[in-house]
Design an enzyme around this catalytic site. Structure first.
Site, PDB file in Angstrom:
ATOM      1  N   HIS A  65       0.844  -1.209   0.000  1.00 18.08           N
ATOM      2  CA  HIS A  65       0.000   0.000   0.000  1.00 18.08           C
ATOM      3  C   HIS A  65       0.874   1.251   0.000  1.00 18.08           C
ATOM      4  CE1 HIS A  65      -3.935   1.957   1.625  1.00 18.08           C
ATOM      5  NE2 HIS A  65      -3.179   2.882   1.043  1.00 18.08           N
ATOM      6  N   HIS A  67       1.600   5.174  -2.191  1.00 20.31           N
ATOM      7  CA  HIS A  67       1.166   6.171  -3.166  1.00 20.31           C
ATOM      8  C   HIS A  67       2.414   6.740  -3.824  1.00 20.31           C
ATOM      9  CE1 HIS A  67      -3.023   6.196  -1.664  1.00 20.31           C
ATOM     10  NE2 HIS A  67      -2.465   5.930  -0.499  1.00 20.31           N
ATOM     11  N   ASN A  99      -4.945   6.458  -6.980  1.00 24.70           N
ATOM     12  CA  ASN A  99      -5.450   7.847  -6.910  1.00 24.70           C
ATOM     13  C   ASN A  99      -4.411   8.855  -7.370  1.00 24.70           C
ATOM     14  OD1 ASN A  99      -3.908   7.333  -4.609  1.00 24.70           O
ATOM     15  ND2 ASN A  99      -5.117   8.689  -3.302  1.00 24.70           N
ATOM     16  N   HIS A 184     -10.846   1.090   1.395  1.00 24.57           N
ATOM     17  CA  HIS A 184     -10.519   2.116   2.405  1.00 24.57           C
ATOM     18  C   HIS A 184     -11.834   2.346   3.152  1.00 24.57           C
ATOM     19  CE1 HIS A 184      -9.133   6.444   3.365  1.00 24.57           C
ATOM     20  NE2 HIS A 184     -10.412   6.432   3.675  1.00 24.57           N
ATOM     21  N   HIS A 237      -5.402  -0.486   5.888  1.00 19.46           N
ATOM     22  CA  HIS A 237      -5.067   0.322   7.081  1.00 19.46           C
ATOM     23  C   HIS A 237      -6.138   0.347   8.170  1.00 19.46           C
ATOM     24  CE1 HIS A 237      -7.459   3.198   4.827  1.00 19.46           C
ATOM     25  NE2 HIS A 237      -6.494   3.539   4.019  1.00 19.46           N
ATOM     26  N   ASP A 312       1.153   2.636   3.741  1.00 22.69           N
ATOM     27  CA  ASP A 312       0.322   3.751   3.263  1.00 22.69           C
ATOM     28  C   ASP A 312       1.193   4.995   3.025  1.00 22.69           C
ATOM     29  OD1 ASP A 312      -1.823   5.264   2.416  1.00 22.69           O
ATOM     30  OD2 ASP A 312      -2.820   5.344   4.360  1.00 22.69           O
ATOM     31  N   GLY A 331      -1.850  12.300   5.548  1.00 23.11           N
ATOM     32  CA  GLY A 331      -0.864  11.340   5.041  1.00 23.11           C
ATOM     33  C   GLY A 331       0.545  11.596   5.534  1.00 23.11           C
TER      34      GLY A 331
HETATM   35 ZN   LIG Z   1      -6.693   4.824   2.413  1.00 28.38          ZN
END
Ligand SMILES: [Zn+2]
Length: 437
Positions: A65, A67, A99, A184, A237, A312, A331
């Site tokens: 996970h 980004h 995303n 999520h 998460h 994450d 984040g």
């Molecule tokens: Zn999330």
């Protein structure tokens, strides 16, 4: 390809039930031999030797996970910078959430990520495609196209799946491809405007809270749909005691559900927001919870309710993150702090043992995503994470390979760090050169 001998390390490989001093010989990107130290009659010519005495040798860690922000938000992170951060942090594979800008909801973005990762990536990159077109939660994305181009799961992470109806469709449709739907879990009617966990600290600080129930309601509905469809559900998460209790019960009922927790939810609570004097780097979604929740997550690691630890990793540019707490985006980055945090705070005190850690960050993520990785068996891909259990060092965000610095762990002194990272038989992160006498 030249071969590599990893010499004299302690090999910890739960898939083959191994915890022993072994030499590993890597040929053509695969594990070719495992032997008692020094037992090699003749090594192939051009064999590089990596001295691993006193080090721990594990199947490559997989962060399921992250980004990576590319395409569209390259000022925060790129596939190149994010995978360098992964290599430095001891990860040999990452799965990246869709995303981006545009969202990864079809062939073109999935192919872009796969191509760019092959060209510039330091580690393996496995794209996660969207559940819905544009992540808008209205109609299903082109899952078949994405899977054929390399997507290993679907998710609208960053936000929950658009509706129960869409989630049901996704759980049904993904059965064709044998991939999980990653959700999520957040009921946004309960979290709107919230910036931290709803509880004593949010009241004290006068900040709008996000109740644990917002997550648990979404977990409960997802589990009901997993039971209805018999689809494969993975919950991202998870952060509350109630969520884990729901998962525990679903697993005992035989549902194909798995879940992950993050290092920050395992180690920090809402108190960190107050103690850091509203440091926006403690603002994360789901929010840092109560001590009771934190302890429940740790217990879930031990009893098998939790299947994976994932970071994450959510990079943000300093100009975005260093606003007032209310205005800063959610984040934190995690790729370069996860391994030392887990080694220092969970393995060293004996909360979990090394074999369990390796299962949580390598074997289990590989199984969840259907990757033929997560083991050091003969013939397996030579993705290898080497750890130095005795190295003591301090987290310094200025030294991150990530483009972003948004970590609440800056200044933490930790024992146990990544030593070297090997991907497909290639050393992508090097141990420091030995000090000259
Ligand atoms: Zn999330």
């Amino acid at each position: 390809m030249a071969s590599l001998l990893i010499k004299g390390g302690r090999v910890v490989d739960p898939a083959t039930d191994t915890d022993a001093l072994l030499d590993l010989l890597v040929v053509d990107g695969k594990i070719a031999e495992r032997r008692a130290p020094g037992g090699h009659a003749a090594l192939p010519p051009d064999t590089r030797v990596l001295e691993a005495a006193g080090k721990i040798v594990c199947p490559g860690f997989i962060d399921m996970h992250v980004h990576l922000r590319e395409p569209g938000h390259e000022h925060k992170e790129t596939i190149e910078s994010g995978t360098r951060a992964a290599a430095a942090g001891g990860f040999t594979s990452v799965a990246c959430m869709p995303n981006t800008e545009p969202w990864n909801d079809g062939l073109s973005v999935t192919e872009y990520i796969v191509t760019e990762a092959r060209r510039r990536g330091a580690v393996n990159v496995f794209p996660i495609g969207c559940i819905s077109k544009g992540g808008r939660g209205e109609e299903l994305a082109e899952m078949g196209d994405m899977v054929r181009s390399g997507a290993v799961a679907v998710s609208d992470d960053g936000r929950p799946a658009g509706s129960h109806f869409l989630m049901r469709m996704a759980l049904e449709y993904t059965k064709i491809f044998g991939i999980p739907v990653i959700d999520h879990c957040e009921d946004r009617s309960l979290t709107a405007g919230g910036v931290m966990h709803e509880g004593y600290v949010s009241t004290l600080l006068g900040l709008k809270g996000m109740p644990g129930a917002a997550e648990e309601i979404a977990v409960a509905s997802d589990l009901a749909l997993a039971a209805l469809t018999r689809g494969r559900l993975h919950l991202a998460h998870l952060s509350t005691r109630g969520s884990l209790e729901l998962v525990r019960r679903a697993k005992s009922d035989g549902l194909a559900v798995t879940c992950e927790v993050t290092p920050h939810h395992l180690l920090l609570t809402a108190d960190a927001v107050m103690q850091s004097d509203y440091d926006p780097n403690t603002k994360v979604n789901p929010p840092l919870r109560s001590e009771e929740d934190r302890q429940a997550l740790v217990a879930g690691l031990r009893d098998g309710t939790v299947d994976a630890i994932a970071t994450d990793h959510a990079p943000h540019h300093p100009d975005e993150k260093l606003q007032e707490f209310d205005d800063a985006p959610f984040g934190m980055v995690g790729l370069e702090t996860a391994v030392p945090l887990l080694l220092d705070r969970l393995v060293r005190p004996g909360v979990i043992d090394l074999k369990r850690l390796v299962a949580l960050v390598s074997l289990n993520p590989a199984r969840i995503l259907g990757l033929e990785k997560g083991t050091l068996a003969i013939g397996a891909d030579a993705d290898i994470t080497l750890l130095d259990p005795d190295l003591r060092a301090t987290v310094d965000v200025a030294r991150f390979r990530s483009k972003s610095r948004n970590s609440p762990f800056h200044g933490w002194t930790l024992t146990g760090w990544p030593f070297a990272t090997v991907v497909g038989g290639r050393v992508v992160h090097e141990p420091p050169a030995p000090a000259r006498a």
